[in-house]
Design a protein around this motif. Structure first.
Motif, PDB file in Angstrom:
ATOM      1  N   HIS A 116       0.831  -1.206   0.000  1.00 44.66           N
ATOM      2  CA  HIS A 116       0.000   0.000   0.000  1.00 44.66           C
ATOM      3  C   HIS A 116       0.867   1.258   0.000  1.00 44.66           C
ATOM      4  O   HIS A 116       0.595   2.234  -0.716  1.00 44.66           O
ATOM      5  N   ILE A 117       1.923   1.253   0.791  1.00 48.28           N
ATOM      6  CA  ILE A 117       2.830   2.401   0.865  1.00 48.28           C
ATOM      7  C   ILE A 117       3.555   2.592  -0.459  1.00 48.28           C
ATOM      8  O   ILE A 117       3.665   3.716  -0.976  1.00 48.28           O
ATOM      9  N   PHE A 121       3.332   5.907  -2.909  1.00 45.73           N
ATOM     10  CA  PHE A 121       4.498   6.717  -3.254  1.00 45.73           C
ATOM     11  C   PHE A 121       4.697   6.794  -4.763  1.00 45.73           C
ATOM     12  O   PHE A 121       4.881   7.884  -5.319  1.00 45.73           O
ATOM     13  N   VAL A 122       4.689   5.633  -5.427  1.00 48.64           N
ATOM     14  CA  VAL A 122       5.032   5.586  -6.848  1.00 48.64           C
ATOM     15  C   VAL A 122       3.849   5.960  -7.739  1.00 48.64           C
ATOM     16  O   VAL A 122       3.949   6.854  -8.585  1.00 48.64           O
ATOM     17  N   ILE A 123       2.727   5.268  -7.542  1.00 47.78           N
ATOM     18  CA  ILE A 123       1.569   5.493  -8.410  1.00 47.78           C
ATOM     19  C   ILE A 123       0.851   6.799  -8.055  1.00 47.78           C
ATOM     20  O   ILE A 123       0.578   7.633  -8.929  1.00 47.78           O
ATOM     21  N   GLY A 124       0.557   6.973  -6.767  1.00 45.35           N
ATOM     22  CA  GLY A 124      -0.211   8.139  -6.357  1.00 45.35           C
ATOM     23  C   GLY A 124       0.577   9.434  -6.393  1.00 45.35           C
ATOM     24  O   GLY A 124       0.229  10.372  -7.117  1.00 45.35           O
ATOM     25  N   VAL A 128       0.265   9.629 -10.723  1.00 45.18           N
ATOM     26  CA  VAL A 128      -1.065  10.231 -10.813  1.00 45.18           C
ATOM     27  C   VAL A 128      -0.980  11.743 -10.632  1.00 45.18           C
ATOM     28  O   VAL A 128      -1.555  12.516 -11.410  1.00 45.18           O
ATOM     29  N   PHE A 129      -0.267  12.169  -9.603  1.00 47.60           N
ATOM     30  CA  PHE A 129      -0.072  13.602  -9.380  1.00 47.60           C
ATOM     31  C   PHE A 129       0.619  14.249 -10.577  1.00 47.60           C
ATOM     32  O   PHE A 129       0.238  15.333 -11.026  1.00 47.60           O
ATOM     33  N   GLY A 130       1.623  13.564 -11.131  1.00 48.74           N
ATOM     34  CA  GLY A 130       2.348  14.110 -12.274  1.00 48.74           C
ATOM     35  C   GLY A 130       1.491  14.227 -13.517  1.00 48.74           C
ATOM     36  O   GLY A 130       1.548  15.239 -14.231  1.00 48.74           O
ATOM     37  N   TYR A 258      -3.038   8.923   6.452  1.00 48.65           N
ATOM     38  CA  TYR A 258      -3.806   8.701   5.232  1.00 48.65           C
ATOM     39  C   TYR A 258      -3.249   7.523   4.434  1.00 48.65           C
ATOM     40  O   TYR A 258      -3.986   6.699   3.886  1.00 48.65           O
ATOM     41  N   VAL A 259      -1.913   7.434   4.380  1.00 48.37           N
ATOM     42  CA  VAL A 259      -1.268   6.340   3.653  1.00 48.37           C
ATOM     43  C   VAL A 259      -1.502   5.010   4.363  1.00 48.37           C
ATOM     44  O   VAL A 259      -1.538   3.959   3.732  1.00 48.37           O
ATOM     45  N   GLY A 260      -1.660   5.062   5.670  1.00 43.87           N
ATOM     46  CA  GLY A 260      -1.918   3.837   6.412  1.00 43.87           C
ATOM     47  C   GLY A 260      -0.755   3.400   7.273  1.00 43.87           C
ATOM     48  O   GLY A 260      -0.703   2.251   7.730  1.00 43.87           O
ATOM     49  N   MET A 261       0.194   4.318   7.518  1.00 43.08           N
ATOM     50  CA  MET A 261       1.351   3.951   8.338  1.00 43.08           C
ATOM     51  C   MET A 261       1.086   4.282   9.797  1.00 43.08           C
ATOM     52  O   MET A 261       0.266   5.125  10.105  1.00 43.08           O
TER      53      MET A 261
END
Length: 261
Positions: A116-117, A121-124, A128-130, A258-261
């Protein structure tokens, strides 16, 4: 303001794990250290791109004066102003993955939480942001920021160039919010006003520098004007950071909850 899911002891414990995570996952942190050294050695990647833009910013107008076609100018723009080099993207994705694993170890994530983390980091955060920022910037630049052409040739910015600018802008943001931020976790996760102010300052500084690098990338295109408007959201970012600090809201705790950590 109390953050749900976080307790005073829990925050201090997380900071302790971040400071002592080497005993938990030495190989991962060794890889993270190597990543830092490589990034430091190749810090010129971002500035090299800007030197390339500055070196070739007169090419399209020169071609237009020579009466060349729009297709030729488009190819010149693609070659001189849009690197379309996937290597830098691959490097960023790799280092983001390493950073995600390091954060997962620091916060004692297990199983699906680790995945999930990494996906966040990579996808979100990066892809996605990019894509979102690049698409909005590309649309605004081509529809509202183009200067009137006096050579009869219509010039437009390619979407890949906008994404290249995102990649260059994301590099210093990565150094601040993923690298420096990681080593400051024992301080930033403390439940006090000073930690909240420092955390929010880091986020504001990283986002403002992201916008600054982005504005540089757009300002060197000779057919764009009023590119300074890209810097205007910086004022909102700083103001928001101040307001959140006054409310004792720590963006580090909010984001990782939010990320779940």
């Amino acid at each position: 303001l109390r953050l749900s899911g976080f307790s005073r002891d829990g925050l201090i414990e997380v900071g302790s794990h971040a400071a002592n995570a080497r005993g938990v996952g030495a190989p991962i942190l060794d890889a993270f250290t190597v990543a830092l050294r490589v990034l430091a050695a190749n810090a010129a990647l971002c500035t090299d791109g800007h030197r390339l833009y500055l070196r070739t910013d007169a090419v399209p107008l020169h071609f237009a004066e020579e009466g060349l076609s729009a297709d030729v100018i488009s190819q010149a723009n693609k070659k001189s102003m849009g690197e379309d080099d996937p290597a830098f993207v691959v490097v960023l994705v790799f280092f983001l993955t390493v950073a995600a694993v390091a954060y997962g170890l620091a916060f004692q994530a297990t199983g699906a939480a680790f995945l999930h983390i990494v996906l966040h980091f990579v996808i979100g955060h990066f892809l996605v942001f990019g894509v979102l920022i690049s698409s909005v910037s590309w649309f605004v630049a081509n529809n509202y920021m183009r200067a009137q052409s006096f050579h009869g040739v219509e010039q437009k910015m390619e979407w890949m160039y906008a994404f290249d600018i995102h990649c260059n802008s994301f590099f210093p943001l990565f150094l601040v919010l993923y690298v420096l931020h990681y080593f400051m976790l024992p301080i930033l996760t403390q439940p006090n006003l000073a930690a909240a102010m420092l955390s929010n300052l880091l986020y504001a500084a990283a986002l403002c520098y992201y916008l600054y690098i982005m504005s540089l990338g757009y300002s060197v295109l000779p057919f764009l004007e009023r590119t300074e408007v890209i810097l205007y959201p910086s004022g909102v970012v700083v103001l928001l950071a101040l307001v959140l600090s006054c409310l004792h809201v720590n963006l580090t705790n909010v984001s990782y909850h939010y990320v779940g950590m």
